[in-house]
Structure formats: C-alpha cells, structure tokens
Design a protein around this motif. Structure first.
Motif, PDB file in Angstrom:
ATOM      1  N   GLY A 117      43.968 -39.507 -25.497  1.00  0.00           N
ATOM      2  CA  GLY A 117      44.315 -38.585 -26.149  1.00  0.00           C
ATOM      3  C   GLY A 117      43.601 -37.140 -26.128  1.00  0.00           C
ATOM      4  O   GLY A 117      43.839 -36.409 -26.126  1.00  0.00           O
ATOM      5  N   ALA A 118      41.898 -37.747 -26.391  1.00  0.00           N
ATOM      6  CA  ALA A 118      41.149 -36.620 -26.011  1.00  0.00           C
ATOM      7  C   ALA A 118      41.421 -36.135 -24.611  1.00  0.00           C
ATOM      8  O   ALA A 118      40.711 -35.091 -24.911  1.00  0.00           O
ATOM      9  CB  ALA A 118      39.398 -37.286 -26.631  1.00  0.00           C
ATOM     10  N   CYS A 119      40.696 -36.319 -23.910  1.00  0.00           N
ATOM     11  CA  CYS A 119      41.369 -36.666 -22.212  1.00  0.00           C
ATOM     12  C   CYS A 119      42.060 -35.446 -22.189  1.00  0.00           C
ATOM     13  O   CYS A 119      42.029 -34.396 -21.548  1.00  0.00           O
ATOM     14  CB  CYS A 119      40.963 -38.204 -21.422  1.00  0.00           C
ATOM     15  N   LEU A 120      43.506 -35.817 -22.182  1.00  0.00           N
ATOM     16  CA  LEU A 120      44.760 -35.227 -22.110  1.00  0.00           C
ATOM     17  C   LEU A 120      44.746 -34.075 -23.311  1.00  0.00           C
ATOM     18  O   LEU A 120      45.202 -33.120 -22.609  1.00  0.00           O
ATOM     19  CB  LEU A 120      46.020 -35.516 -22.172  1.00  0.00           C
ATOM     20  N   ALA A 121      44.707 -33.797 -24.597  1.00  0.00           N
ATOM     21  CA  ALA A 121      44.190 -32.392 -25.450  1.00  0.00           C
ATOM     22  C   ALA A 121      43.256 -31.862 -25.068  1.00  0.00           C
ATOM     23  O   ALA A 121      43.976 -30.512 -24.740  1.00  0.00           O
ATOM     24  CB  ALA A 121      43.629 -33.327 -26.096  1.00  0.00           C
ATOM     25  N   THR A 122      42.273 -32.800 -23.889  1.00  0.00           N
ATOM     26  CA  THR A 122      41.595 -31.306 -22.930  1.00  0.00           C
ATOM     27  C   THR A 122      41.769 -30.576 -22.103  1.00  0.00           C
ATOM     28  O   THR A 122      41.845 -29.367 -21.893  1.00  0.00           O
ATOM     29  CB  THR A 122      40.427 -31.674 -22.977  1.00  0.00           C
ATOM     30  N   ALA A 123      42.891 -31.219 -21.270  1.00  0.00           N
ATOM     31  CA  ALA A 123      43.597 -30.741 -20.327  1.00  0.00           C
ATOM     32  C   ALA A 123      44.708 -29.790 -20.567  1.00  0.00           C
ATOM     33  O   ALA A 123      44.803 -28.825 -20.782  1.00  0.00           O
ATOM     34  CB  ALA A 123      44.235 -31.604 -19.618  1.00  0.00           C
ATOM     35  N   ILE A 178      48.512 -28.643 -17.911  1.00  0.00           N
ATOM     36  CA  ILE A 178      50.150 -29.305 -18.937  1.00  0.00           C
ATOM     37  C   ILE A 178      50.414 -28.489 -19.446  1.00  0.00           C
ATOM     38  O   ILE A 178      49.560 -27.801 -20.213  1.00  0.00           O
ATOM     39  CB  ILE A 178      49.580 -30.459 -18.951  1.00  0.00           C
ATOM     40  N   SER A 179      51.234 -28.233 -19.974  1.00  0.00           N
ATOM     41  CA  SER A 179      52.115 -27.503 -20.161  1.00  0.00           C
ATOM     42  C   SER A 179      52.291 -27.984 -21.742  1.00  0.00           C
ATOM     43  O   SER A 179      52.029 -27.370 -22.861  1.00  0.00           O
ATOM     44  CB  SER A 179      53.011 -26.996 -19.855  1.00  0.00           C
ATOM     45  N   ALA A 180      52.388 -29.658 -21.801  1.00  0.00           N
ATOM     46  CA  ALA A 180      52.766 -30.135 -22.715  1.00  0.00           C
ATOM     47  C   ALA A 180      51.676 -31.752 -22.831  1.00  0.00           C
ATOM     48  O   ALA A 180      51.357 -32.223 -22.231  1.00  0.00           O
ATOM     49  CB  ALA A 180      54.236 -30.709 -22.869  1.00  0.00           C
ATOM     50  N   ASN A 181      51.458 -32.280 -23.921  1.00  0.00           N
ATOM     51  CA  ASN A 181      50.871 -33.634 -23.933  1.00  0.00           C
ATOM     52  C   ASN A 181      51.139 -34.704 -24.690  1.00  0.00           C
ATOM     53  O   ASN A 181      51.718 -34.838 -25.901  1.00  0.00           O
ATOM     54  CB  ASN A 181      49.387 -32.820 -25.501  1.00  0.00           C
ATOM     55  N   PRO A 182      51.707 -35.091 -23.557  1.00  0.00           N
ATOM     56  CA  PRO A 182      52.372 -36.540 -23.497  1.00  0.00           C
ATOM     57  C   PRO A 182      52.128 -37.255 -24.750  1.00  0.00           C
ATOM     58  O   PRO A 182      53.009 -38.715 -25.179  1.00  0.00           O
ATOM     59  CB  PRO A 182      52.269 -36.780 -21.735  1.00  0.00           C
ATOM     60  N   MET A 183      51.112 -37.066 -24.692  1.00  0.00           N
ATOM     61  CA  MET A 183      50.710 -38.207 -25.871  1.00  0.00           C
ATOM     62  C   MET A 183      50.934 -38.028 -27.338  1.00  0.00           C
ATOM     63  O   MET A 183      51.291 -38.984 -28.240  1.00  0.00           O
ATOM     64  CB  MET A 183      49.115 -38.591 -26.162  1.00  0.00           C
ATOM     65  N   LEU A 184      51.526 -36.922 -27.676  1.00  0.00           N
ATOM     66  CA  LEU A 184      52.396 -36.211 -28.677  1.00  0.00           C
ATOM     67  C   LEU A 184      53.975 -36.993 -28.750  1.00  0.00           C
ATOM     68  O   LEU A 184      53.873 -37.328 -29.876  1.00  0.00           O
ATOM     69  CB  LEU A 184      52.996 -35.079 -28.863  1.00  0.00           C
TER      70      LEU A 184
END
Length: 416
Positions: A145-151, A157-163
């Motif tokens: 989640g932290a990794c993708l949030a930084t991306a 990325i236009s949206a974080n899929p973790m959400l």
C-alpha cells in the motif's frame, strides 16, 4: 476535450485524445492509447481518460512494471507520506517482503494496469497456501500500500488500486518469529515470572533478563545500553539508542526509531543491585582480578563507552548479536520447561520480548495510567490501547508507578 476510437484489428483499438493546439507551436496535440477488448470497453476507457484530463488527473502512459517500480521505490529509501526514508533495517524488510511475495506474482504487470481484483486474488492465494503468518500477510499489504501510494503521489498511476481492495489480511497480535514487535506476547503469572527469573540466575544473561522484566525495555535497547546510562544514585536509567542489524551495515548502534524511544526510567533498589554486581564482575574481568580478591573497584575504569551487556568474548564495547541473545534465552527457557515438567509443573512458553508485555501488563493491572506506562516503555499509547483494553487507570499515577515497580521487582528477585 475530445476523443475518438479507431479499430486497428479485431479486439484492438486506438484511443486518440484531442488536446487542442499547442499555445507555443500552434500544432495540434494528441494522445494515443492502445486498448484491447471490446468496442464498448474502448468507449468506457476513452470516457475515463477524458475525465482524467478534465480533472488534471491524467497520467502519461508508461511501460513501467510493478517489479521495476518496487526496485525504484526501495532504491529511493521507501519514502512515505512525509517523504522520509525509513531505517536501513526497515528498508531491507520492505524489500524482502515485496520481492518475495509481490514480484514473483505481479512483478511483470504494468504498474498502470494493476487492478484491485488482482491484489485480492494474491491475498486469497497467500491465505490459502498458509506459508506465512497472518501478521506477515498484513505486513505485505501495508508495504505494498505504501509503495503504490507513493506511485500515485508521484503521478505514475491515476488511482491507487489498494483503495478498492477487499481481501485485506487481518493482523494477529502474536508472531513467534519476531522478537521486536510490539505485541503483548505470552502472559505469565507472578509465580511463573519469579520461576523464570530464578531459573536464569546461573545464566550469563541474568542481569539483562532482570532489567527487561523491571523496565519493559526492548531487547535491542537493552543491548545498546552503556554503563554511563545508569545513575545508581538517582536510581534512573537513560535509554537513548538501540541496536540495528542489517545486511548492509551489519550490527550497529543507532538512535531510537521515534522520539518516544528517548526516555529516562526509574529503577528499584533490587534491579540496581543486580546491575552493580554485573558491573563489578566486568571491572574484575577488565583488571584481571579474581572474584574473591579484595580490591578497590573505584580504581578500575571500564571504557567510557562500555556496554552493559557486551560480547565479552570480543570486547567491552562490542554489542552482543541480537539473534544469538534471543537464542540463548530460548534455550534456557526450554531447559527450564523440561525441569518443570519433571516436577509436573506447566512449562514456560515465553520469548525475551514477552517480558516487555508482562511488565506493561503488570503496571496496567495495578492501575497505572495508560499514558504513563506508554511513556515508560517508549510506546505509542494508541498501540497500548489496542493490546491492553479494559485496563484500570490510577488517579495517582506517579505514586502508584513507583510502588508497583518496587513491588514487582522485589517479588521476582526475592523468589528462590
């Protein structure tokens, strides 16, 4: 904003976004995207891209894979929301979790194509395989989640899929493979704790075990203590550093991870007596004086940076290996359990880190205020609140704290 769609071949479409004329060159600007699927799917994707452009959320198409982004994020120090790098040990742990559990499955996927259902499936497969604990699965989720949030913050990325992930692994309170987690661990009764302390008297790590039980300090904090941190006259102990073991730097001494780690702890007379006896032993070793010889110990000086619990086989300033220390504790516990089994007594199932939880539990059970206990053990009150619910609070916290510490230490030091 306008968009159009052209079919290139069966099942393959080009989405062309018309961005109007460049204000400098006057040339018409376009963005091309390839979409594979149905015509309806291409229409939906085209509408989504136009919406992103209108909201200034549009992200340039990239061939960056999840695996490549993981490597970049780790190389950058795994920055979070505050854009601060984590410690080397934490960084190596993050890298190990992502490279072991994420890259083999999702590493080849394009970062911009990652969707929540893929992550859900990954978590479901991890849970079904039962190869790692629920706590580790939750750690994987947190780090990913932290990794993708930084991306997302960097506009990759236009949206974080973790959400949109639904299969979030639930953490457990106890991980038997982790000596430094802030769980409450296994509980011991007062008699069992006394038996544990007594059983360690012949052991070389007895003073460290006593200090852990009397303060709730972490293993790596104890192993980084110096004799200069002890003020026997004021009956206090300063904690202002800890050991860190990493692949890059090996074992080194570093500041505490958070400001809460810096603290001064009140000690009882019994614990101070144990520590001073250990210091005397080290002074005699330093001077080569036998244990039964009469000597003025004030004339024997240990190195200024001498550690309380060093690897004496090397020097007074060389830290013990944390894992070896925990192994010595576990081996002694195993022998004590065998001895108790012969007497038809229940075994002692405790890690060294459990002494921290036992100490905090004893204070909370005695009515010491939550924030007072948290300050003493260098922890976040919210963390304690999660693990120590339905505990009493004392209206006279400071007086109760002093009385409880004295009684706790006196109980396990006088037994046996």
């Amino acid at each position: 904003m306008k968009g159009s769609i052209k079919q290139r071949s069966p099942g393959s479409y080009s989405i062309i976004l018309d961005l109007g004329k460049d204000p400098v060159t006057g040339k018409r600007r376009q963005k091309w995207h390839t979409f594979r699927g149905t015509k309806r799917g291409a229409d939906i994707e085209c509408a989504r891209l136009i919406t992103e452009l209108e909201k200034n959320e549009y992200v340039e198409a990239s061939k960056l894979t999840i695996g490549q982004w993981i490597d970049q994020w780790i190389e950058a120090g795994a920055p979070g929301r505050r854009r601060k790098k984590v410690s080397q040990r934490t960084l190596e742990r993050y890298g190990q979790l992502l490279r072991t559990h994420i890259k083999p499955v999702l590493g080849h996927r394009l970062l911009q194509k990652l969707r929540a259902p893929e992550i859900d499936k990954l978590y479901a497969d991890m849970a079904e395989a039962k190869l790692i604990s629920a706590r580790t699965q939750h750690h994987v989720h947190t780090v990913l989640g932290a990794c993708l949030a930084t991306a997302h913050r960097k506009g990759l990325i236009s949206a974080n899929p973790m959400l949109r992930v639904e299969q979030v692994p639930a953490p457990e309170q106890f991980d038997p493979d982790d000596d430094e987690t802030d769980d409450i661990g296994e509980g011991l009764s007062e008699n069992e704790l006394a038996a544990l302390i007594t059983g360690f008297k012949p052991s070389g790590i007895f003073p460290a075990v006593v200090l852990a039980a009397a303060t709730g300090a972490r293993r790596n904090e104890l192993l980084a203590l110096r004799w200069t941190d002890l003020d026997a006259d004021k009956k206090t102990l300063r904690i202002e550093r800890a050991l860190e073991q990493t692949k890059k730097f090996g074992i080194r001494i570093k500041p505490p991870k958070t400001k809460r780690g810096y603290r001064t702890i009140d000690l009882d007379d019994g614990t101070i007596a144990v520590l001073l006896k250990e210091k005397e032993r080290q002074q005699r070793l330093c001077a080569g004086v036998p244990g039964d010889a009469k000597v003025d110990l004030s004339l024997i000086r240990l190195p200024h940076d001498a550690l309380m619990f060093p690897a004496l086989s090397v020097s007074f300033t060389t830290p013990r290996h944390p894992r070896n220390f925990s192994r010595d504790f576990a081996d002694r516990i195993a022998r004590l359990s065998e001895e108790r089994a012969k007497q038809n007594l229940p075994g002692l199932t405790a890690r060294f880190h459990d002494l921290r939880g036992i100490h905090a539990t004893a204070l909370l059970d005695a009515g010491v205020a939550l924030h007072t206990v948290a300050q003493r053990i260098g922890d976040d009150p919210a963390t304690l609140l999660r693990f120590y619910t339905k505990r009493k609070r004392s209206q006279q916290a400071n007086e109760k704290l002093s009385e409880t510490i004295k009684g706790l230490a006196a109980g396990f030091l006088s037994a046996g």
